[in-house]
Design an enzyme around this catalytic site. Structure first.
Site, short mmCIF file in Angstrom:
data_model
loop_
_atom_site.label_atom_id
_atom_site.label_comp_id
_atom_site.label_asym_id
_atom_site.label_seq_id
_atom_site.Cartn_x
_atom_site.Cartn_y
_atom_site.Cartn_z
N GLY A 1 0.93 -1.20 0.13
CA GLY A 1 -0.32 0.06 0.01
C GLY A 1 0.88 1.14 0.36
O GLY A 1 2.26 1.38 -0.41
N LEU A 2 0.29 2.61 0.66
CA LEU A 2 1.17 3.45 -0.03
C LEU A 2 2.52 3.76 0.87
O LEU A 2 3.70 4.14 1.06
CB LEU A 2 0.67 4.67 0.98
CG LEU A 2 -0.32 5.41 -0.66
CD1 LEU A 2 -1.38 6.39 -0.08
CD2 LEU A 2 0.30 5.57 -1.99
N GLY B 1 4.16 0.81 2.49
CA GLY B 1 4.94 -0.23 1.93
C GLY B 1 5.49 0.00 0.31
O GLY B 1 6.63 0.25 0.63
N HIS C 1 -15.94 5.91 11.00
CA HIS C 1 -16.60 7.15 10.17
C HIS C 1 -17.71 8.02 9.89
O HIS C 1 -19.02 6.71 9.46
CB HIS C 1 -15.30 6.52 8.93
CG HIS C 1 -15.95 7.52 7.48
ND1 HIS C 1 -16.81 8.93 7.49
CD2 HIS C 1 -14.47 8.43 7.85
CE1 HIS C 1 -16.39 9.94 6.47
NE2 HIS C 1 -14.40 9.34 6.27
N SER D 1 -17.66 10.07 1.14
CA SER D 1 -16.68 10.54 1.63
C SER D 1 -16.11 12.20 2.22
O SER D 1 -17.14 12.51 2.39
CB SER D 1 -14.90 10.69 0.40
OG SER D 1 -13.67 11.73 0.64
N ARG E 1 -14.49 13.63 12.89
CA ARG E 1 -15.09 12.04 12.77
C ARG E 1 -15.48 11.52 14.15
O ARG E 1 -16.85 10.73 14.11
CB ARG E 1 -14.34 11.05 12.29
CG ARG E 1 -13.52 11.75 10.35
CD ARG E 1 -13.33 10.25 10.24
NE ARG E 1 -12.55 10.76 8.72
CZ ARG E 1 -11.67 10.77 7.77
NH1 ARG E 1 -11.62 8.89 8.08
NH2 ARG E 1 -11.75 11.24 6.88
N HIS F 1 -14.20 2.01 10.10
CA HIS F 1 -13.02 2.85 9.20
C HIS F 1 -11.89 2.41 8.98
O HIS F 1 -11.19 2.25 7.78
CB HIS F 1 -13.49 4.40 9.20
CG HIS F 1 -13.20 5.24 7.16
ND1 HIS F 1 -13.40 4.50 6.55
CD2 HIS F 1 -11.89 6.53 7.51
CE1 HIS F 1 -12.36 5.18 5.38
NE2 HIS F 1 -11.84 6.35 7.08
N GLU G 1 -0.91 1.94 8.00
CA GLU G 1 -2.16 1.69 9.66
C GLU G 1 -1.85 0.83 10.15
O GLU G 1 -1.79 0.49 11.06
CB GLU G 1 -3.28 1.12 8.22
CG GLU G 1 -4.62 2.22 10.01
CD GLU G 1 -5.40 1.49 8.62
OE1 GLU G 1 -6.30 2.25 7.42
OE2 GLU G 1 -6.24 0.91 9.12
N ARG H 1 -8.35 9.85 14.05
CA ARG H 1 -7.65 9.79 13.37
C ARG H 1 -7.96 11.57 12.53
O ARG H 1 -9.51 10.81 12.25
CB ARG H 1 -6.98 8.80 12.68
CG ARG H 1 -6.32 9.61 11.21
CD ARG H 1 -6.15 8.56 10.48
NE ARG H 1 -6.93 8.07 9.88
CZ ARG H 1 -7.38 8.96 8.56
NH1 ARG H 1 -7.27 9.65 8.40
NH2 ARG H 1 -9.02 7.37 8.03
C1 LIG Z 1 -12.54 3.49 1.47
C2 LIG Z 1 -11.61 4.68 2.80
C3 LIG Z 1 -11.38 5.32 2.19
C4 LIG Z 1 -10.10 6.17 2.47
N1 LIG Z 1 -10.31 8.07 2.35
C5 LIG Z 1 -8.64 8.05 2.70
C6 LIG Z 1 -8.79 9.70 2.70
O1 LIG Z 1 -8.83 10.40 1.77
N2 LIG Z 1 -7.20 10.07 3.02
C7 LIG Z 1 -6.36 9.73 4.48
O2 LIG Z 1 -6.17 10.07 4.50
N3 LIG Z 1 -6.99 8.02 3.99
C8 LIG Z 1 -7.91 7.56 3.97
N4 LIG Z 1 -8.44 6.50 3.90
C9 LIG Z 1 -7.51 5.20 5.08
C10 LIG Z 1 -6.25 5.14 4.65
O3 LIG Z 1 -6.77 4.59 3.01
C11 LIG Z 1 -5.56 3.91 4.97
O4 LIG Z 1 -5.36 3.35 6.10
C12 LIG Z 1 -4.28 3.26 3.90
O5 LIG Z 1 -3.99 3.70 2.61
C13 LIG Z 1 -3.66 2.51 4.65
O6 LIG Z 1 -2.03 2.21 4.12
P1 LIG Z 1 -0.87 1.51 4.59
O7 LIG Z 1 -0.09 1.57 3.16
O8 LIG Z 1 -0.50 1.57 5.20
O9 LIG Z 1 -2.30 -0.57 3.79
P2 LIG Z 1 -3.00 -1.02 2.98
O10 LIG Z 1 -3.50 -0.08 2.02
O11 LIG Z 1 -3.83 -1.31 3.46
O12 LIG Z 1 -1.64 -1.92 2.34
C14 LIG Z 1 -1.91 -3.23 3.10
C15 LIG Z 1 -0.84 -3.58 1.92
O13 LIG Z 1 -0.60 -5.28 3.10
C16 LIG Z 1 -0.34 -6.38 2.21
N5 LIG Z 1 -0.30 -7.07 3.93
C17 LIG Z 1 -1.37 -6.89 4.33
N6 LIG Z 1 -0.87 -8.59 5.49
C18 LIG Z 1 0.16 -9.32 4.60
C19 LIG Z 1 0.52 -10.68 4.49
N7 LIG Z 1 0.31 -11.20 5.87
N8 LIG Z 1 1.14 -10.82 4.09
C20 LIG Z 1 1.46 -10.22 2.28
N9 LIG Z 1 0.87 -8.73 3.21
C21 LIG Z 1 0.19 -8.41 3.71
C22 LIG Z 1 -1.96 -6.22 1.84
O14 LIG Z 1 -1.11 -6.89 0.47
C23 LIG Z 1 -1.35 -4.71 1.17
O15 LIG Z 1 -0.72 -4.51 -0.69
C24 LIG Z 1 -9.66 5.70 4.26
C25 LIG Z 1 -9.80 4.51 4.21
C26 LIG Z 1 -10.93 3.52 3.67
C27 LIG Z 1 -10.83 2.76 3.44
#
Ligand SMILES: Cc1cc2nc3c(=O)[nH]c(=O)nc-3n(C[C@H](O)[C@H](O)[C@H](O)COP(=O)(O)OP(=O)(O)OC[C@H]3O[C@@H](n4cnc5c(N)ncnc54)[C@H](O)[C@@H]3O)c2cc1C
Length: 655
Positions: A60-61, A63, A284, A302, A348, A419, A443, A453
């Site tokens: 995700g963002l 990683g 949320h 949103s 929120r 959320h 996250e 948050r």
């Molecule tokens: C609908 C929605 C809208 C949102 N809008 C906003 C916004 O507008 N602004 C804002 O700031 N935030 C927003 N958020 C929150 C934000 O999107 C998330 O907090 C953020 O994107 C999380 O990013 P991350 O890289 O930490 O995790 P994620 O994007 O969840 O990535 C997790 C990664 O870990 C991998 N993974 C997990 N477990 C394992 C495992 N056991 N083995 C291998 N791989 C694994 C997955 O494959 C994935 O690649 C929103 C959230 C939601 C649900």
């Protein structure tokens, strides 16, 4: 360590350990701390970096940005995700925007104000040093993303546009229509792909981490299941980074992607990583209401919609007229009424509770009375339909497709839903967990948001962690490497592999009568009813007892069909739900022990006269970092006291 028996937990559900501290954040003026840490952190020269290896779980963002940056720096990176492409990480779903203290609007914003808003928004339960650094990095993130070609919305004059999010009175949110996460992730993904092509990052998709290998006190590897063939693999490195996202799906229904789970962090927790503030969940306020038992996913509308949408319910619960027929005089724009200074843009936690309150009073709208209106009639009259469509068109389309109602003509109906999770693995200022060599970003860690948050801050934190913080702190640890090579013959590796294989065999052999999903749904109901928007001592006790029973039922009556040697989603889910059940218990214990209300954690017993969250700073101004107490053992609470030197702790007011 003392066995705690008091009125909170007469049945003694936890033990209390020593206090802990974040020893990495420098003292001194807050604006200099990050510079000082970067300067004092040991460096690794470019020629030595290629001898050092890092495993990163998650694309995700958090990683993808970390993998791209560490790859570019010259380390050997191995990345994993469970999706079929790094681009399908849940970050892709983020809609509304990302904050940065650029002050493009010249409306009084600054790094200090973003810092202040975030500490206050988190209800004074986040670390000042971390939040200040986040505000500093926010400015660089936008430049980095623009350089990558992220198409942020622009104003007529060509400058990047901004809008407002909850809990602030300035416009500092950068956005790409309602697809900000998608555009940011494409930017990070391109940077990642470039490193994959350059050979510095090895990418493994459809690979799920099921165990952490901790050898000789250090995180040295992971046990991974190839989700297509079922093969169990081991991978080793000098350090491991978990960027595996949040655990909101413990509630079964949430706005998170269906695959989001806690396994990576929970497995690390069981291996010694402290889990911090697990009870801090964000509910949320603007989601499409639940429409039936068959649902497995909820949809976010949103928060950006609260810039122009007005939230209201009928003044009288008896008023069943369609929304457009209810005259102004019979409407209650309750957020504007109760919180005139912030109006519809209160944070929120506050907006969610207010929605719950009006629905509890019997004034909710839609099926079951669990909804409030989000109305754009004024905005359309003021700005014109075209302008509203340009800003929010894709969100309106999504709403129309899901509900069959046209939000340009009748108000949207919304209700709070799970959320985001502010809790996560405990990390120090360097983002290192309590296991040496294990770093946690995005996250998945607990770090910057306190008990609530603010909107548009998760993307900011994930990218700050991955592009700017981790690449400047992990070197301090890696400078002592490369560490002694280990392989499958190391007892820690053999134990981790055996435990993964043993669990898989167990799931497949129980052959009970209930599906994995039925357990997950039941857990979700318990969590929502007792550890959701409002928590009580009695409810939490009930939940803990019920979750313990559910765990026993799960391990004796779950039915997982198929085999390990194939694509087997029931098997994948079984492991995740087993971990959610254990996490659910810890969340309830954490919520039980924290006998105050703060941010998203609302204890009914602790509220002000007008129903706002009432903190007890004398007793609870700390991070709760939980140590795993062993199989069947009690979790051990370590408190990290929170000290506020720059922001005065006071009752939050958005009135
Ligand atoms: C609908 C929605 C809208 C949102 N809008 C906003 C916004 O507008 N602004 C804002 O700031 N935030 C927003 N958020 C929150 C934000 O999107 C998330 O907090 C953020 O994107 C999380 O990013 P991350 O890289 O930490 O995790 P994620 O994007 O969840 O990535 C997790 C990664 O870990 C991998 N993974 C997990 N477990 C394992 C495992 N056991 N083995 C291998 N791989 C694994 C997955 O494959 C994935 O690649 C929103 C959230 C939601 C649900």
């Amino acid at each position: 360590m003392s066995d705690v028996i008091n009125s909170v937990d007469a049945d003694s559900v936890y033990l209390e350990g020593e206090d802990i501290a974040d020893t990495k954040a420098p003292a001194g003026p807050i604006e200099k701390r990050w510079d000082e840490r970067r300067f004092n952190a040991k460096l690794v020269n470019p020629a030595n970096r290629r001898k050092l290896s890092v495993i990163i779980i998650g694309t995700g963002l958090a990683g993808a940005s970390a993998a791209a940056t560490l790859g570019e720096a010259g380390y050997q990176v191995t990345s994993f995700c469970y999706q079929d492409s790094p681009r399908r990480a849940h970050s892709i779903a983020a809609q509304g925007g990302i904050n940065a203290a650029k002050n493009y609007r010249n409306d009084g914003d600054s790094i200090y104000r973003l810092f202040y808003d975030t500490v206050k928004g988190g209800d004074f339960r986040a670390r000042e040093s971390n939040v200040y650094r986040l505000a500093q990095a926010s400015v660089e993130i936008i430049d980095q993303c623009v350089a990558q070609g992220v198409p942020f919305a622009r104003e007529y004059g060509g400058l990047l546009d901004n809008r407002s999010f909850g809990g602030v009175q300035v416009s500092r949110t950068f956005y790409a229509r309602g697809q900000t996460g998608q555009q940011l992730l494409i930017g990070a993904y391109q940077a990642l792909e470039r490193q994959i092509a350059a050979g510095t990052v090895k990418m493994h998709t459809r690979h799920e981490m099921l165990e952490l290998i901790v050898a000789d006190g250090k995180a040295r590897g992971v046990v991974i299941r190839d989700m297509v063939s079922g093969e169990i693999e081991t991978h080793y490195a000098d350090a491991v980074v978990l960027a595996s996202g949040g655990y909101g799906n413990v509630f079964f229904l949430s706005t998170n992607a269906m695959g989001c789970n806690v396994t990576a962090t929970w497995r690390a927790h069981r291996k010694g990583a402290y889990f911090a503030n697990p009870c801090y969940t964000q509910i949320h306020p603007t989601c499409i209401p639940v429409s039936g038992e068959y649902q497995s996913k909820l949809t976010l509308m949103s928060e950006s919609l609260r810039n122009d949408g007005r939230i209201w319910v009928p003044k009288s619960g008896e008023d069943k007229r369609p929304a457009p027929d209810i005259p102004e005089a019979d409407r209650d724009y309750y957020l504007e009424r109760i919180y005139p200074a912030f109006g519809n843009l209160v944070p929120r936690d506050i907006a969610s509770r207010a929605a719950k309150n009006v629905c509890d009073e019997g004034r909710g709208v839609g099926p079951g009375g669990l909804g409030v209106y989000l109305d754009f009639a004024d905005a359309i009259a003021r700005l014109g339909r075209k302008a509203v469509e340009a800003k929010y068109g894709n969100l309106f389309d999504m709403y129309a497709q899901i509900t069959g109602e046209n939000p340009y003509e009748t108000p949207m109906r919304i209700y709070p839903a799970v959320h985001y999770t502010m809790g996560g693995l405990w990390v120090d200022y360097d983002l290192q967990s309590s296991i040496p060599g294990l770093y946690v970003t995005g996250e998945a860690n607990f770090s910057d948001h306190g008990a609530n948050r603010l909107g548009a801050s998760a993307l900011m934190q994930g990218l700050a962690d991955g592009y700017f913080v981790l690449p400047n702190t992990i070197n301090d640890y890696l400078s002592a490497g490369p560490f002694e090579k280990i392989d499958d013959s190391h007892p820690a590796a053999a134990e981790a592999v055996a435990s993964v294989k043993g669990r898989i065999e167990k799931f497949l052999s129980i052959n009970g009568s209930r599906t994995v999903d039925s357990f997950h749904k039941e857990l979700g109901h318990i969590m929502w009813d007792y550890c959701g928007m409002e928590r009580t001592e009695e409810g939490l006790r009930k939940a803990i007892t019920r979750i313990r029973e559910l765990k026993q039922e799960f391990w004796s009556d779950v039915r997982v069909l198929g085999t390990n040697e194939e694509l087997n989603q029931a098997l994948e889910r079984a492991g995740r739900v087993a971990d959610f059940i254990e996490l659910g218990e810890l969340m309830c214990i954490d919520a039980l022990v924290r006998r105050e209300s703060c941010g998203g954690h609302f204890r009914a017993e602790s509220q002000t006269e007008d129903g706002e969250a009432l903190r007890h700073d004398d007793e609870y101004a700390h991070v709760s970092a939980w140590e795993f107490g062993g199989e069947g053992g009690k979790p051990i609470l370590h408190k990290e006291p929170l000290v506020y030197e720059y922001v005065e702790m006071k009752q939050r007011s958005y009135k």
